[in-house]
Design a protein around this motif. Structure first.
Motif, short mmCIF file in Angstrom:
data_model
loop_
_atom_site.label_atom_id
_atom_site.label_comp_id
_atom_site.label_asym_id
_atom_site.label_seq_id
_atom_site.Cartn_x
_atom_site.Cartn_y
_atom_site.Cartn_z
N ASP A 239 -27.71 0.50 19.36
CA ASP A 239 -26.61 -0.41 19.71
C ASP A 239 -27.09 -1.43 20.74
N ARG A 241 -26.59 -4.57 21.20
CA ARG A 241 -25.64 -5.56 21.72
C ARG A 241 -24.41 -4.96 22.40
N ASP A 242 -24.43 -3.66 22.61
CA ASP A 242 -23.36 -3.02 23.38
C ASP A 242 -21.98 -3.19 22.73
N VAL A 243 -21.93 -2.87 21.43
CA VAL A 243 -20.63 -2.95 20.75
C VAL A 243 -20.12 -1.56 20.37
N LYS A 329 -15.21 -3.21 29.56
CA LYS A 329 -14.75 -2.34 28.45
C LYS A 329 -13.25 -2.44 28.21
N GLN A 331 -9.63 -3.43 27.08
CA GLN A 331 -9.20 -4.12 25.84
C GLN A 331 -7.72 -4.40 25.96
#
Ligand code: NAD
Ligand code: GLY
Length: 366
Positions: A239, A241-243, A329, A331
């Motif tokens: 991962d 791109r840190d998704v 993080k 949302q």
């Protein structure tokens, strides 16, 4: 006589952006460490005023045979200098020297130098190669690996940056001998983090070897850096791109970020805030029924032994919640926590504000 550790090599698998991490002693001085790097007319070693007198001459001497000209740039020390103004000093030096697109940058220092030099490398002429030479425990086990580069903005930490992978990471364990004790402990927080999120056997190894680590035994440090980098290399390769799963590396960071921001950045070291944040995140995991109290006590005890604060500053639950809402993080305003479920595995999820506030009140000094 100092113990010598032959280099261990860990590969980060990212297709054409793959690179090795070398971990060992006597690496900085050894010209072999730097063999096979891209050939260039100019190498620029970016460091700071604390690290330069300790290691820059030795690194530059070892690089001489590989590059036409080896230059050094000494930046001011400290997180408060991780900004545009200091970043510009790197561009100034490169442009004044007529550095071309083959120029190789070397980041010699802790995470501040590494993050800034990496970002400069990502931007200069739209990208030049760079090498990480991390000299703090935190930077050897975390910030130098994985390609997150950034500077701070007055309105947010690490808010201006790029994903940009280095050509190589060279962790010379000898450099850890000169690290101030508080910085060593801060680095141990990021080492300990890898146990609960990925490897409980490693947590047990840390419990059994913490005294050797605090005494800076090169063999113990070597294994701690190796296992940490192996785990980080795996996560980043899944991962980049840190998704998704990379968020696990932020265990303790949501509460930790609130401590840093609430107290004012620089009051506690990043690793200290992360250590205490892990205690809070472990308590939250326990309140949600994901781990038992024995696990929370075990982790708290290890962090305490490592010389880290395990009781949070009393900033008020509302203040913590406010700072946690601006976490990357979050949302749609919902705070998302890295929690442990079960020990050795991390999950990312929300939790009711009332429960989080209870945990904060329980974990902070009254
Ligand atoms: P740092 O770079 O400020 O280094 C800590 C202190 O130790 C500094 O005063 C430094 O000059 C000194 N120092 C460095 N090496 C030394 C040595 N060998 N001997 C004596 N003194 C030495 O702090 P850090 O903890 O290494 O890094 C923190 C930074 O890393 C933060 O800016 C954080 O945002 C960033 N970070 C980035 C990532 C990432 O993935 N890119 C991950 C974690 C942290
Ligand atoms: N330090 C967190 C990351 O690299 O994703």
């Amino acid at each position: 006589m100092s113990t010598s550790i032959s280099p261990i090599r860990i590969q980060i698998d990212l297709n054409e952006r793959s690179y090795p991490i070398l971990i060992g002693t006597q690496l900085v001085d050894n010209p072999d460490t730097w063999a096979n790097l891209p050939k260039a007319a100019i190498a620029l070693v970016v460091t700071n005023e604390t690290v330069e007198p300790l290691y820059a001459k030795r690194l530059c001497a070892a690089l001489q045979s590989h590059f036409g000209q080896v230059m050094t740039l000494v930046l001011p020390d400290g997180e408060s200098h991780k900004d545009w103004q200091t970043l510009n000093l790197i561009f100034d030096q490169l442009l004044e020297a007529g550095a071309d697109r083959q120029t190789v940058l070397f980041a010699l220092g802790g995470g501040v130098v590494g993050d800034m030099t990496g970002f400069a490398a990502a931007c200069y002429m739209r990208g030049v190669p760079f090498v990480q030479v991390p000299t703090t425990l935190l930077s050897q086990v975390d910030s130098s690996v994985g390609g997150k580069t950034a500077i701070n903005h007055p309105l947010g930490k690490n808010m201006i940056g790029a994903f940009y992978q280095p050509q190589r990471v060279v962790c010379d364990l000898d450099t850890l001998q000169t690290l101030p004790p508080r910085e060593l402990s801060a680095g141990l927080a990021e080492v300990i983090k890898y146990g609960p999120i990925a490897d409980m056997q490693f947590l047990e190894w840390l419990e059994n070897n913490l005294d050797a680590l605090l005494a800076r035994d090169p063999k113990a440090l070597g294994y701690a850096v190796q296992r940490s980098c192996e785990i980080k290399a795996y996560v980043v390769s899944q991962d980049e791109r840190d998704v998704g799963m990379r968020a696990a590396l932020n265990f303790g960071h949501t509460f930790g970020h609130a401590i840093e921001a609430g107290l004012g950045f620089g009051e506690w070291l990043h690793g200290e805030a992360v250590g205490c944040g892990m205690v809070m995140a472990a308590h939250l995991s326990q309140r949600l029924g994901l781990v038992d109290m024995d696990f929370v006590k075990r982790l708290t005890h290890l962090l305490d032994r490592a010389g880290l604060p395990v009781v949070g500053p009393q900033l008020g639950a509302d203040n913590y919640l406010h700072h946690m809402r601006v976490d990357k993080k979050a949302q749609a305003g919902e705070i998302r926590f890295v929690l442990i479920d079960p020990p050795g595995h991390a999950v990312v999820r929300g939790a009711p504000d009332t429960l989080v506030a209870d945990v904060i009140d329980h974990c902070c000094a009254g």
